[in-house]
Write an enzyme that holds these catalytic residues in place. Structure first.
Site, PDB file in Angstrom:
ATOM      1  N   LYS A  56       8.195 -22.479  -9.814  1.00 44.81           N
ATOM      2  CA  LYS A  56       6.841 -23.034  -9.657  1.00 44.81           C
ATOM      3  C   LYS A  56       5.774 -22.151 -10.295  1.00 44.81           C
ATOM      4  O   LYS A  56       4.740 -22.662 -10.731  1.00 44.81           O
ATOM      5  CB  LYS A  56       6.546 -23.270  -8.167  1.00 44.81           C
ATOM      6  CG  LYS A  56       7.449 -24.330  -7.525  1.00 44.81           C
ATOM      7  CD  LYS A  56       7.309 -25.689  -8.201  1.00 44.81           C
ATOM      8  CE  LYS A  56       8.069 -26.783  -7.489  1.00 44.81           C
ATOM      9  NZ  LYS A  56       7.944 -28.104  -8.138  1.00 44.81           N
ATOM     10  N   ASN A  81       7.217 -34.638 -11.395  1.00 48.47           N
ATOM     11  CA  ASN A  81       7.145 -34.451  -9.944  1.00 48.47           C
ATOM     12  C   ASN A  81       8.496 -34.116  -9.317  1.00 48.47           C
ATOM     13  O   ASN A  81       8.535 -33.428  -8.294  1.00 48.47           O
ATOM     14  CB  ASN A  81       6.568 -35.732  -9.320  1.00 48.47           C
ATOM     15  CG  ASN A  81       6.818 -35.795  -7.833  1.00 48.47           C
ATOM     16  OD1 ASN A  81       6.125 -35.155  -7.045  1.00 48.47           O
ATOM     17  ND2 ASN A  81       7.833 -36.558  -7.428  1.00 48.47           N
ATOM     18  N   TYR A  89      12.827 -21.007  -6.062  1.00 49.09           N
ATOM     19  CA  TYR A  89      11.795 -22.054  -6.063  1.00 49.09           C
ATOM     20  C   TYR A  89      10.463 -21.496  -6.585  1.00 49.09           C
ATOM     21  O   TYR A  89       9.814 -22.093  -7.449  1.00 49.09           O
ATOM     22  CB  TYR A  89      11.639 -22.567  -4.622  1.00 49.09           C
ATOM     23  CG  TYR A  89      10.669 -23.716  -4.446  1.00 49.09           C
ATOM     24  CD1 TYR A  89      11.004 -25.005  -4.854  1.00 49.09           C
ATOM     25  CD2 TYR A  89       9.437 -23.516  -3.831  1.00 49.09           C
ATOM     26  CE1 TYR A  89      10.122 -26.061  -4.668  1.00 49.09           C
ATOM     27  CE2 TYR A  89       8.549 -24.569  -3.637  1.00 49.09           C
ATOM     28  CZ  TYR A  89       8.901 -25.836  -4.055  1.00 49.09           C
ATOM     29  OH  TYR A  89       8.022 -26.890  -3.869  1.00 49.09           O
ATOM     30  N   ASP A  93      14.113 -41.795 -11.083  1.00 50.71           N
ATOM     31  CA  ASP A  93      14.767 -40.982 -10.056  1.00 50.71           C
ATOM     32  C   ASP A  93      16.259 -40.961 -10.348  1.00 50.71           C
ATOM     33  O   ASP A  93      16.728 -41.576 -11.319  1.00 50.71           O
ATOM     34  CB  ASP A  93      14.460 -41.485  -8.636  1.00 50.71           C
ATOM     35  CG  ASP A  93      14.330 -40.314  -7.651  1.00 50.71           C
ATOM     36  OD1 ASP A  93      15.322 -39.568  -7.476  1.00 50.71           O
ATOM     37  OD2 ASP A  93      13.239 -40.133  -7.075  1.00 50.71           O
ATOM     38  N   ILE A 143       5.786 -37.537  -2.586  1.00 52.72           N
ATOM     39  CA  ILE A 143       4.612 -37.414  -3.466  1.00 52.72           C
ATOM     40  C   ILE A 143       4.750 -38.315  -4.697  1.00 52.72           C
ATOM     41  O   ILE A 143       3.781 -38.934  -5.144  1.00 52.72           O
ATOM     42  CB  ILE A 143       4.437 -35.927  -3.878  1.00 52.72           C
ATOM     43  CG1 ILE A 143       4.055 -35.097  -2.638  1.00 52.72           C
ATOM     44  CG2 ILE A 143       3.408 -35.777  -4.982  1.00 52.72           C
ATOM     45  CD1 ILE A 143       4.124 -33.581  -2.833  1.00 52.72           C
TER      46      ILE A 143
HETATM   47  P1  NAD Z   1      10.934 -35.245  -2.080  1.00 53.76           P
HETATM   48  O1  NAD Z   1      12.234 -34.547  -1.843  1.00 53.76           O
HETATM   49  O2  NAD Z   1      10.409 -36.133  -1.008  1.00 53.76           O
HETATM   50  O3  NAD Z   1      11.004 -36.058  -3.453  1.00 53.76           O
HETATM   51  C1  NAD Z   1      11.483 -35.476  -4.646  1.00 53.76           C
HETATM   52  C2  NAD Z   1      12.114 -36.545  -5.516  1.00 53.76           C
HETATM   53  O4  NAD Z   1      12.643 -35.923  -6.693  1.00 53.76           O
HETATM   54  C3  NAD Z   1      13.279 -37.259  -4.823  1.00 53.76           C
HETATM   55  O5  NAD Z   1      13.118 -38.656  -4.858  1.00 53.76           O
HETATM   56  C4  NAD Z   1      14.495 -36.795  -5.613  1.00 53.76           C
HETATM   57  O6  NAD Z   1      15.539 -37.753  -5.659  1.00 53.76           O
HETATM   58  C5  NAD Z   1      13.896 -36.515  -6.985  1.00 53.76           C
HETATM   59  N1  NAD Z   1      14.758 -35.616  -7.755  1.00 53.76           N
HETATM   60  C6  NAD Z   1      15.252 -34.416  -7.353  1.00 53.76           C
HETATM   61  N2  NAD Z   1      16.078 -33.930  -8.296  1.00 53.76           N
HETATM   62  C7  NAD Z   1      16.130 -34.844  -9.307  1.00 53.76           C
HETATM   63  C8  NAD Z   1      16.827 -34.905 -10.532  1.00 53.76           C
HETATM   64  N3  NAD Z   1      17.676 -33.933 -10.910  1.00 53.76           N
HETATM   65  N4  NAD Z   1      16.636 -35.983 -11.321  1.00 53.76           N
HETATM   66  C9  NAD Z   1      15.796 -36.987 -10.947  1.00 53.76           C
HETATM   67  N5  NAD Z   1      15.118 -36.978  -9.781  1.00 53.76           N
HETATM   68  C10 NAD Z   1      15.280 -35.926  -8.967  1.00 53.76           C
HETATM   69  O7  NAD Z   1       9.880 -34.091  -2.445  1.00 53.76           O
HETATM   70  P2  NAD Z   1       8.264 -34.086  -2.348  1.00 53.76           P
HETATM   71  O8  NAD Z   1       7.903 -33.334  -1.132  1.00 53.76           O
HETATM   72  O9  NAD Z   1       7.702 -35.435  -2.587  1.00 53.76           O
HETATM   73  O10 NAD Z   1       7.939 -33.109  -3.584  1.00 53.76           O
HETATM   74  C11 NAD Z   1       7.571 -33.570  -4.865  1.00 53.76           C
HETATM   75  C12 NAD Z   1       7.187 -32.366  -5.719  1.00 53.76           C
HETATM   76  O11 NAD Z   1       6.121 -31.635  -5.086  1.00 53.76           O
HETATM   77  C13 NAD Z   1       8.317 -31.361  -5.923  1.00 53.76           C
HETATM   78  O12 NAD Z   1       8.260 -30.858  -7.230  1.00 53.76           O
HETATM   79  C14 NAD Z   1       8.003 -30.280  -4.912  1.00 53.76           C
HETATM   80  O13 NAD Z   1       8.536 -29.031  -5.276  1.00 53.76           O
HETATM   81  C15 NAD Z   1       6.481 -30.276  -4.949  1.00 53.76           C
HETATM   82  N6  NAD Z   1       5.882 -29.711  -3.715  1.00 53.76           N
HETATM   83  C16 NAD Z   1       6.000 -30.333  -2.500  1.00 53.76           C
HETATM   84  C17 NAD Z   1       5.421 -29.749  -1.366  1.00 53.76           C
HETATM   85  C18 NAD Z   1       5.493 -30.375   0.010  1.00 53.76           C
HETATM   86  O14 NAD Z   1       4.938 -29.804   0.961  1.00 53.76           O
HETATM   87  N7  NAD Z   1       6.127 -31.525   0.193  1.00 53.76           N
HETATM   88  C19 NAD Z   1       4.756 -28.550  -1.484  1.00 53.76           C
HETATM   89  C20 NAD Z   1       4.656 -27.940  -2.727  1.00 53.76           C
HETATM   90  C21 NAD Z   1       5.216 -28.535  -3.839  1.00 53.76           C
END
Ligand code: NAD
Length: 477
Positions: free
Chosen positions: A387, A319, A383, A269, A250
């Site tokens: 959230k 994010n 989690y 990141d 995302i």
């Molecule tokens: P993803 O795992 O593909 O990407 C998350 C990114 O955050 C990664 O690049 C990771 O390296 C970075 N990250 C994690 N911890 C970190 C830290 N301590 N410092 C710096 N960077 C860090 O996840 P995604 O699916 O793209 O999710 C993005 C956001 O959306 C998250 O907050 C997630 O909880 C939320 N979300 C996702 C979904 C889904 O279905 N994918 C659903 C609900 C909420």
């Protein structure tokens, strides 16, 4: 990862065979999505049928927005509301047509809008029924239904409040009925005097950019200072945006979309993801910031970088996030700590640092929540706590920052196709996709579009909201 049913549905022959055999296979409608940056006329040549306008205050801003956006409006009623459409219709060469419900065009319509903002007692809801009874069957695949209402809090009594509240149940149910056609339904709850701001929000919900946003109320208010802007192209030109977790998923999609609207994006990141995040930033001419957001010096480091290299920041997208799933009895303290600190603690600490003279007036803060934060999930106490914490955070921070014209919102994605959801066991993953009004998972782009919209000047009326991007998840929405 691929969605087998969605792929099957794109094959005309397979669709015919399934239909001929009468197989109970729910093939989801493939969603029409926008390509490239926001256009000048995002609703070009789309027929939008409007009802309930009467003498209501929504008519004029709606008429202007639709004409500017290139839509082809059809106004139901006795013609009184048509007056509001005359001047913008002439200015943009798109005169609105008047029609009665019984004499609508035979073609499918792209959008159906009903202004219910003046309805004051339950019997008046009949007009809402009549409008959608006639028009819902005419809505095209990927169409849009929108109801406009007012908040219950400002109703003149309990009866009016009940009538206003009824609109939410109506829209949530309508969304579930329309979902199999890839169509969506929303309720815009517009404060008195915020009608001009609602037009910009309506432009988003009528456009293909809201493909995975459905079944929910969106509150439009005068809370944040600033003037109403309806749309425009390259509306983030000259702005600096910070996106955390921009290496993939995302975050990557959001960085690309913000950049396409003209923002300079600082892609943050973890140092371990240097190669990936550097590529994302390089491809869009942005900057890279390698920081673990939970590090003790992260807030100061991020604030200093944004101030010294970019003079400040206008858009902050929190994010970065992780899941550390275990049932509570099996969850280690470390798993609890990681989820809560990355998803919530770090967000609050970094925001506090940026509010010390780095985030500019008129800024935007968007924090990633989740439908898990609304409904809860087995194995996600950590989690979901983080959230739902985000939801409370934006609700409280929004009025505090409103005098500076800064908006603060949360986005609650449902099932989005990323590595986070690819890691879910196959049967649960399949349920996550299908148990929604649209019957499929969303794409990172869908969440990015919603974040990008909230970051734009046109979203000044939306603050303190949690916008779900979940395709109308049946659980938790
Ligand atoms: P993803 O795992 O593909 O990407 C998350 C990114 O955050 C990664 O690049 C990771 O390296 C970075 N990250 C994690 N911890 C970190 C830290 N301590 N410092 C710096 N960077 C860090 O996840 P995604 O699916 O793209 O999710 C993005 C956001 O959306 C998250 O907050 C997630 O909880 C939320 N979300 C996702 C979904 C889904 O279905 N994918 C659903 C609900 C909420």
């Amino acid at each position: 990862m691929s969605d087998f049913l969605l792929q099957l549905g794109q094959n005309a022959q397979a669709r015919r065979v399934i239909k001929a055999l009468g197989l109970p296979v729910p093939i989801p409608q493939s969603l029409a999505r926008a390509r490239g940056p926001w256009e000048e006329r995002p609703l070009a040549d789309r027929t939008i049928v409007l009802g309930g306008l009467g003498t209501g205050r929504m008519a004029a801003p709606l008429a202007r927005m639709l004409a500017e956006a290139g839509a082809d409006p059809v106004v139901i009623g006795d013609g009184a509301a048509l007056a509001a459409f005359q001047a913008p219709g002439e200015a943009f060469g798109r005169p609105a047509r008047a029609a009665q419900l019984g004499e609508l065009p035979a073609d499918k319509v792209h959008g159906v809008v009903f202004d219910a903002s003046e309805l004051a007692e339950p019997a008046a809801l009949r007009a809402l029924y009549e409008h959608f009874h006639a028009l819902a069957p005419k809505l095209a695949a990927n169409g849009r239904a929108v109801v406009i209402g007012r908040p219950t809090a400002t109703a003149r009594g309990a009866v009016e409040a009940a009538t206003r509240a009824a609109l939410e149940g109506f829209v949530r149910s309508l969304a579930k009925e329309l979902g199999k056609r890839g169509a969506t339904a929303q309720l815009l709850v517009v404060d008195d005097g915020a009608e001009d701001r609602a037009a910009g929000v309506l432009r988003f919900v009528l456009s293909p950019r809201s493909a995975f946003v459905t079944a929910q109320p969106i509150h439009v208010s005068l809370t944040a200072a600033g003037k109403a802007v309806t749309g425009g192209v390259r509306s983030l030109e000259g702005k600096v945006a910070l996106v955390t977790g921009a290496a993939r998923g995302i975050g990557e999609a959001t960085a690309q979309l913000l950049s396409a609207e003209g923002a300079h994006v600082v892609c943050l990141d973890r140092p371990d993801d240097d190669a990936l995040v550097s590529k994302v930033a390089r491809d869009l001419g942005g900057s890279v910031l390698l920081v673990d957001i939970t590090a003790a010096d992260a807030p100061a480091k991020i604030a200093a970088e944004l101030k010294q290299r970019h003079g400040g920041v206008d858009i902050v997208v929190h994010n970065a996030g992780v899941t550390r799933d275990k049932t509570i009895g099996n969850m280690s303290a470390e798993q609890w700590e990681q989820a809560v600190d990355i998803n919530l603690g770090a967000v609050t600490r970094i925001t506090t640092a940026l509010l010390g003279g780095v985030l500019r007036d008129g800024g935007r803060i968007v924090c990633l929540s989740s439908v898990a934060g609304i409904a809860g999930n087995v194995g996600q106490t950590n989690y979901a706590a983080s959230k739902s914490g985000i939801i409370g955070y934006v609700e409280k921070l929004a009025p505090e920052l409103a005098p500076r014209g800064i908006t603060v919102n949360a986005i609650a994605p449902g099932f989005i196709e990323t590595r986070l959801t690819a890691a879910i066991p196959v049967m649960i993953r399949e349920a996550g996709r299908r148990l929604s009004a649209l019957g499929q998972g969303g794409l990172p782009q869908d969440v990015g579009e919603a974040i990008c919209f909230l970051s734009q000047p046109a979203a000044v009326g939306v603050t303190g909201n949690t916008l779900r991007v979940c395709g109308g998840a049946l659980i938790g929405a």
